[in-house]
Design a protein around this motif. Structure first.
Motif, short mmCIF file in Angstrom:
data_model
loop_
_atom_site.label_atom_id
_atom_site.label_comp_id
_atom_site.label_asym_id
_atom_site.label_seq_id
_atom_site.Cartn_x
_atom_site.Cartn_y
_atom_site.Cartn_z
N SER A 72 42.51 -23.64 -65.23
CA SER A 72 42.21 -22.61 -66.22
C SER A 72 42.29 -23.21 -67.63
O SER A 72 43.30 -23.76 -68.02
CB SER A 72 43.23 -21.48 -66.04
OG SER A 72 42.90 -20.41 -66.85
N ILE B 95 37.15 -18.48 -63.23
CA ILE B 95 38.01 -19.22 -62.30
C ILE B 95 38.99 -18.29 -61.59
O ILE B 95 39.54 -18.64 -60.56
CB ILE B 95 38.75 -20.35 -63.06
CG1 ILE B 95 39.27 -21.40 -62.10
CG2 ILE B 95 39.86 -19.79 -63.95
CD1 ILE B 95 39.70 -22.68 -62.78
N PHE C 87 34.08 -23.41 -64.04
CA PHE C 87 32.79 -23.74 -64.65
C PHE C 87 32.65 -25.25 -64.84
O PHE C 87 31.56 -25.80 -64.73
CB PHE C 87 32.65 -23.01 -66.00
CG PHE C 87 31.40 -23.40 -66.74
CD1 PHE C 87 30.14 -23.10 -66.22
CD2 PHE C 87 31.46 -24.08 -67.95
CE1 PHE C 87 28.98 -23.47 -66.89
CE2 PHE C 87 30.31 -24.46 -68.63
CZ PHE C 87 29.06 -24.15 -68.10
N SER D 262 32.94 -15.78 -74.15
CA SER D 262 34.12 -15.98 -75.00
C SER D 262 35.13 -16.82 -74.24
O SER D 262 35.64 -16.40 -73.20
CB SER D 262 34.73 -14.64 -75.44
OG SER D 262 35.15 -13.91 -74.34
C1 LIG Z 1 38.45 -14.50 -73.13
S1 LIG Z 1 38.33 -14.29 -71.40
C2 LIG Z 1 36.70 -13.68 -71.19
C3 LIG Z 1 36.64 -12.19 -71.34
C4 LIG Z 1 35.24 -11.64 -71.14
N1 LIG Z 1 34.38 -11.89 -72.28
C5 LIG Z 1 35.31 -10.13 -70.91
O1 LIG Z 1 34.78 -9.36 -71.70
O2 LIG Z 1 35.97 -9.74 -69.93
C6 LIG Z 1 38.21 -15.96 -70.87
C7 LIG Z 1 38.06 -16.12 -69.34
O3 LIG Z 1 37.88 -17.50 -69.06
C8 LIG Z 1 38.36 -17.70 -67.72
N2 LIG Z 1 38.50 -19.16 -67.48
C9 LIG Z 1 39.48 -20.00 -67.90
N3 LIG Z 1 39.24 -21.26 -67.47
C10 LIG Z 1 38.08 -21.21 -66.77
C11 LIG Z 1 37.31 -22.20 -66.10
N4 LIG Z 1 37.70 -23.49 -66.04
N5 LIG Z 1 36.15 -21.82 -65.49
C12 LIG Z 1 35.74 -20.52 -65.52
N6 LIG Z 1 36.45 -19.53 -66.14
C13 LIG Z 1 37.60 -19.88 -66.77
C14 LIG Z 1 39.64 -16.90 -67.69
O4 LIG Z 1 40.04 -16.58 -66.37
C15 LIG Z 1 39.25 -15.65 -68.51
O5 LIG Z 1 38.84 -14.61 -67.68
#
Ligand SMILES: C[S@@+](CC[C@H](N)C(=O)[O-])C[C@H]1O[C@@H](n2cnc3c(N)ncnc32)[C@H](O)[C@@H]1O
Length: 420
Positions: free
Chosen positions: A281, A89, A233, A248
């Motif tokens: 988010s 996002i 998503f 994750s």
């Molecule tokens: C734990 S991080 C992922 C890190 C990733 N595995 C990496 O190695 O860079 C979680 C991610 O989920 C995203 N996120 C949060 N809400 C979301 C949504 N509704 N749709 C898509 N992405 C989202 C955040 O911006 C963040 O980048």
């Protein structure tokens, strides 16, 4: 990995640290280090998940990461020749993910870099530039750093045509913004360091360009299909069919990604007010303002946690954000089920949290959501994430602390897999 046949089977005492998911054999590509990212997971998690899925008979053509962050899974999928679909996002996340997984010609990078340096030499700035700057950027930057960054930004826009090369230069520009600001170096969360010295912006950029060129040297170019979308998503209309999801999710109420990426979002013009990017988010505490808590939507684990948090006096706004997080995660699992081809596999890397001594079992909630959506062969493994055992707490500003009244830092997280 321990197999879980019913939620009642889940006994955390029986889940020891699984060395399989702990050890990193071999070095990560330099490309993984071109831009820092909060909660990035190590690349070997993706390698192990690919191997594991293949061993279990999954025919992998397309890999997806529904919360792709800075593109760790994307880059590793490309290196293995799988096509990839991912989304995040946050536009800063997808800028990094795209740069890491695109192919570039080193000579073109050097050509554009020289043009940028020429532009900077000739560029003259209005005397009142800093005075009229965005107030939030003024808060973070001394005048000299601000002006040099401004020149660099203008040089990139003017000298590099719109497209993947512009994105790469913007990503490298973004990677130096924290170091060049007053942001406390060791803090992930936004905090000013009043003693931080100004550093040379152009020198910093030059180092990062050189690192990027070194990173490109290690890459094998192949023409696998890579799609990375900046989108929520949960509301994305066109989800692709996929064989393997490795992802994750954000932790509940821990990071405000929009706040952490504020320097890049402001400089790159994604917004004039970084707080707008909190919207949608998952896990954001600001996500539950217009949310009416309806516990009927929660699975049993979610309901019990919400009840317990009420009993121990968690403020209702926080309870709402935990509930909202759980409902969002349940929907995310449902959407994964829709995307996966028969026989496909999911991997979630997730950690549990704690509030005033009460465990918030995100892993258990996720396992129950997978079971409710018809996933089978669900397994859980545990890995260690931090070696800083002697300072296991963090203060309000995110700094490590030995003070036991502070928030506990988790040293472990879980790998949860399931199949359709
Ligand atoms: C734990 S991080 C992922 C890190 C990733 N595995 C990496 O190695 O860079 C979680 C991610 O989920 C995203 N996120 C949060 N809400 C979301 C949504 N509704 N749709 C898509 N992405 C989202 C955040 O911006 C963040 O980048």
């Amino acid at each position: 990995m321990v197999q879980i046949n019913s939620i009642k089977d889940l006994d955390y005492e029986k889940i020891g640290v699984d060395e399989e998911w702990n050890d990193c054999v071999g070095n990560e590509l330099t490309m993984h280090t071109i831009h820092a990212y909060p909660a990035k997971f190590p690349a070997f998690i993706a390698w192990k998940a690919f191997d594991y899925a293949e061993k279990e008979g999954v025919q992998i053509e397309k890999v997806s990461d529904i919360f792709c962050g800075c593109g760790t899974v994307a880059l590793e999928a490309k290196m293995r020749g799988y096509s990839f679909w991912g989304c995040d996002i946050n536009p800063v996340a997808t800028l990094i993910a795209k740069t890491k997984s695109n192919s570039y010609d080193c000579d073109a990078i050097i050509y554009f870099y020289n043009r940028i340096l020429e532009y900077i030499k000739k560029c003259e700035l209005p005397f009142d530039l800093y005075q009229n700057a965005n107030s939030r950027l003024k808060y973070w930057y001394y005048e000299i750093s601000y002006c040099n960054l401004y020149k660099l930004r203008q040089a990139i826009i003017t000298e590099v045509p719109d497209g993947k090369y512009r994105e790469a230069f913007e990503c490298i520009f973004s990677s130096i913004l924290k170091a060049c600001s007053k942001w406390l170096t060791k803090s992930i969360k936004p905090q000013v360091d009043p003693d931080k010295k100004e550093i040379d912006v152009i020198l910093q950029f030059d180092r990062q360009i050189n690192k990027f060129i070194r990173a490109l040297d290690e890459m094998e170019n192949n023409d696998t299909q890579m799609v990375i979308n900046c989108t929520n998503f949960l509301s994305e209309e066109k989800l692709p069919e996929t064989d393997l999801i490795i992802t994750s999710p954000p932790y509940v109420t821990s990071y405000e990604y929009a706040d952490l990426h504020q320097l890049s979002s402001l400089w790159l013009g994604y917004t004039d007010d970084y707080r707008e990017l909190r919207k949608g988010s998952i896990g954001s505490v600001y996500n539950s303002d217009n949310f009416t808590l309806d516990t009927q939507q929660l699975n049993d684990t979610g309901k019990k946690v919400v009840e317990k948090l009420g009993e121990i006096g968690m403020p209702s706004s926080k309870i709402k954000s935990v509930a909202r997080y759980y409902i969002d995660m349940q929907n995310a699992v449902k959407r994964c089920q829709n995307m996966l081809r028969d026989n496909g596999m999911v991997f979630f890397v997730v950690g549990d949290t704690e509030y005033k001594g009460v465990k918030i079992p995100n892993s258990k909630h996720l396992i129950e959501a997978l079971m409710d959506d018809g996933f089978r062969d669900i397994k859980i493994g545990k890995r260690t994430i931090s070696k800083r055992i002697c300072i296991p707490y963090r203060d309000e500003k995110g700094k490590f602390s030995k003070d036991k009244s502070k928030r506990k830092v988790y040293h472990e997280e879980f790998i949860i897999s399931g199949r359709l």
